[in-house]
Design a protein around this motif. Structure first.
Motif, PDB file in Angstrom:
ATOM      1  N   THR A  37      31.770 -41.137 -14.395  1.00  0.00           N
ATOM      2  CA  THR A  37      31.976 -41.101 -12.939  1.00  0.00           C
ATOM      3  C   THR A  37      32.149 -39.656 -12.451  1.00  0.00           C
ATOM      4  O   THR A  37      31.724 -39.323 -11.353  1.00  0.00           O
ATOM      5  CB  THR A  37      33.185 -41.969 -12.507  1.00  0.00           C
ATOM      6  OG1 THR A  37      34.262 -41.739 -13.408  1.00  0.00           O
ATOM      7  CG2 THR A  37      32.826 -43.416 -12.466  1.00  0.00           C
ATOM      8  N   GLN A  63      42.824 -34.436  -7.175  1.00  0.00           N
ATOM      9  CA  GLN A  63      43.267 -35.813  -6.896  1.00  0.00           C
ATOM     10  C   GLN A  63      42.198 -36.846  -7.246  1.00  0.00           C
ATOM     11  O   GLN A  63      41.004 -36.539  -7.207  1.00  0.00           O
ATOM     12  CB  GLN A  63      43.566 -35.958  -5.396  1.00  0.00           C
ATOM     13  CG  GLN A  63      44.800 -35.210  -4.982  1.00  0.00           C
ATOM     14  CD  GLN A  63      44.925 -35.154  -3.461  1.00  0.00           C
ATOM     15  OE1 GLN A  63      43.966 -35.386  -2.730  1.00  0.00           O
ATOM     16  NE2 GLN A  63      46.116 -34.823  -2.993  1.00  0.00           N
ATOM     17  N   GLN A 101      41.617 -49.875 -10.641  1.00  0.00           N
ATOM     18  CA  GLN A 101      40.190 -49.764 -10.989  1.00  0.00           C
ATOM     19  C   GLN A 101      39.834 -50.720 -12.126  1.00  0.00           C
ATOM     20  O   GLN A 101      38.759 -51.318 -12.137  1.00  0.00           O
ATOM     21  CB  GLN A 101      39.843 -48.335 -11.401  1.00  0.00           C
ATOM     22  CG  GLN A 101      39.913 -47.349 -10.255  1.00  0.00           C
ATOM     23  CD  GLN A 101      39.546 -45.926 -10.650  1.00  0.00           C
ATOM     24  OE1 GLN A 101      39.044 -45.667 -11.741  1.00  0.00           O
ATOM     25  NE2 GLN A 101      39.805 -44.990  -9.758  1.00  0.00           N
ATOM     26  N   ARG A 180      45.709 -32.645 -12.647  1.00  0.00           N
ATOM     27  CA  ARG A 180      44.840 -33.698 -13.201  1.00  0.00           C
ATOM     28  C   ARG A 180      45.443 -34.280 -14.478  1.00  0.00           C
ATOM     29  O   ARG A 180      45.400 -35.480 -14.708  1.00  0.00           O
ATOM     30  CB  ARG A 180      43.445 -33.140 -13.482  1.00  0.00           C
ATOM     31  CG  ARG A 180      42.708 -32.722 -12.218  1.00  0.00           C
ATOM     32  CD  ARG A 180      41.481 -31.901 -12.526  1.00  0.00           C
ATOM     33  NE  ARG A 180      40.538 -32.620 -13.355  1.00  0.00           N
ATOM     34  CZ  ARG A 180      39.678 -32.045 -14.193  1.00  0.00           C
ATOM     35  NH1 ARG A 180      39.638 -30.728 -14.285  1.00  0.00           N
ATOM     36  NH2 ARG A 180      38.872 -32.770 -14.908  1.00  0.00           N
TER      37      ARG A 180
HETATM   38  P1  AMP Z   1      36.062 -35.903 -14.723  1.00  0.00           P
HETATM   39  O1  AMP Z   1      34.822 -35.117 -14.905  1.00  0.00           O
HETATM   40  O2  AMP Z   1      35.972 -37.279 -15.325  1.00  0.00           O
HETATM   41  O3  AMP Z   1      37.289 -35.171 -15.180  1.00  0.00           O
HETATM   42  O4  AMP Z   1      36.248 -36.145 -13.138  1.00  0.00           O
HETATM   43  C1  AMP Z   1      36.380 -35.064 -12.243  1.00  0.00           C
HETATM   44  C2  AMP Z   1      37.095 -35.510 -10.981  1.00  0.00           C
HETATM   45  O5  AMP Z   1      36.348 -36.538 -10.320  1.00  0.00           O
HETATM   46  C3  AMP Z   1      38.477 -36.119 -11.191  1.00  0.00           C
HETATM   47  O6  AMP Z   1      39.483 -35.126 -11.302  1.00  0.00           O
HETATM   48  C4  AMP Z   1      38.634 -36.968  -9.944  1.00  0.00           C
HETATM   49  O7  AMP Z   1      38.964 -36.177  -8.820  1.00  0.00           O
HETATM   50  C5  AMP Z   1      37.224 -37.507  -9.743  1.00  0.00           C
HETATM   51  N1  AMP Z   1      37.032 -38.791 -10.480  1.00  0.00           N
HETATM   52  C6  AMP Z   1      36.204 -39.024 -11.538  1.00  0.00           C
HETATM   53  N2  AMP Z   1      36.300 -40.290 -11.967  1.00  0.00           N
HETATM   54  C7  AMP Z   1      37.215 -40.886 -11.155  1.00  0.00           C
HETATM   55  C8  AMP Z   1      37.773 -42.188 -11.092  1.00  0.00           C
HETATM   56  N3  AMP Z   1      37.426 -43.145 -11.955  1.00  0.00           N
HETATM   57  N4  AMP Z   1      38.693 -42.427 -10.117  1.00  0.00           N
HETATM   58  C9  AMP Z   1      39.068 -41.509  -9.221  1.00  0.00           C
HETATM   59  N5  AMP Z   1      38.593 -40.245  -9.231  1.00  0.00           N
HETATM   60  C10 AMP Z   1      37.673 -39.931 -10.188  1.00  0.00           C
END
Ligand code: AMP
Length: 226
Positions: A37, A63, A101, A180
């Protein structure tokens, strides 16, 4: 031998190696596909789409985006890819991140009888993660991740496949990264409990992806045979 379809959720702190391990897993397990995601959101941000513009505000502050929005985004993506089927095997990287989720995911998968059947928690010490983030560079269009220490690009600053420039993620800045990490650990316990009750939660521990990977691969191959 016919293999059981396997649908995996990979739980792990930001910087725990989810992206790197997923790439290695896909090279070794041809039946598996993956969806991140974070990668979807970064692509949308590059394209300045509506969801990309919304995402930017959350991501730059470290966030999480709202549960319902994320659940819908993921569901659309699963549907587009034709993965809402009991025959398909896939791995989710970075989703679900909250119990809300996880519940929405189950609700969306129920009608297709293709619920998640394996959840793997990557357990990497926070001090290792912090060091790793300082060395992390990414190729945003593909989501390929490099680490200057363990997995440097062949040409410094360039993606191995396309030769395009690598970048530093804005949300890897120390003060944002800390937020995070805190948010991950806050959501982790209820999420683990949710999947523990379903008896599908496993944990693999280790300080480097080289240590974690063989354990993860073994676990995934076992699941296929169950
Ligand atoms: P990641 O690359 O998975 O660390 O995601 C980067 C950012 O995208 C996170 O710090 C969140 O802000 C957002 N994000 C990614 N996946 C999610 C999720 N399942 N729910 C909420 N925010 C997400």
């Amino acid at each position: 031998m016919s293999l059981k379809p396997i649908r995996i959720v990979l739980l792990g702190a930001p910087g725990s190696g989810k992206g790197t391990l997923t790439t290695r897993l896909l090279k070794n397990v041809s039946q598996l596909n993956s969806l991140s995601t974070g990668d979807i959101l970064r692509r949308e941000m590059q394209q300045n789409s509506e969801i990309g513009i919304t995402a930017k505000n959350y991501i730059k502050n470290g966030q999480l985006l709202p549960d319902h929005l994320m659940a819908q985004l993921l569901n659309n993506e699963l549907s587009k890819l034709g993965w809402l089927s009991n025959e398909s095997s896939w791995l989710l990287d970075g989703f679900p991140r909250t119990i809300g989720q996880a519940e929405e995911l189950d609700k969306n998968l129920d009608p297709f009888n293709c619920n998640v059947n394996s959840v793997v928690e990557l357990d990497v010490p926070p001090e290792v993660i912090l060091e790793r983030i300082e060395n992390r560079w990414v190729h945003i269009p593909s989501g390929r991740v490099y680490n200057l220490q363990y997995n440097p690009p062949k040409v410094p600053g360039k993606d191995d496949i396309t030769g395009e420039p690598l970048s530093k993620r804005d949300d890897d800045k120390p003060e944002i990264f800390k937020l995070r990490l805190d948010s991950y650990f806050k959501e982790l316990e209820p999420l683990k409990e949710y999947y523990y009750k379903k008896n599908i939660l496993r944990t693999v521990s280790g300080e480097t992806s080289d240590i974690v990977f063989p354990k993860l691969l073994d676990l995934v191959l076992q699941e296929f045979k169950k």
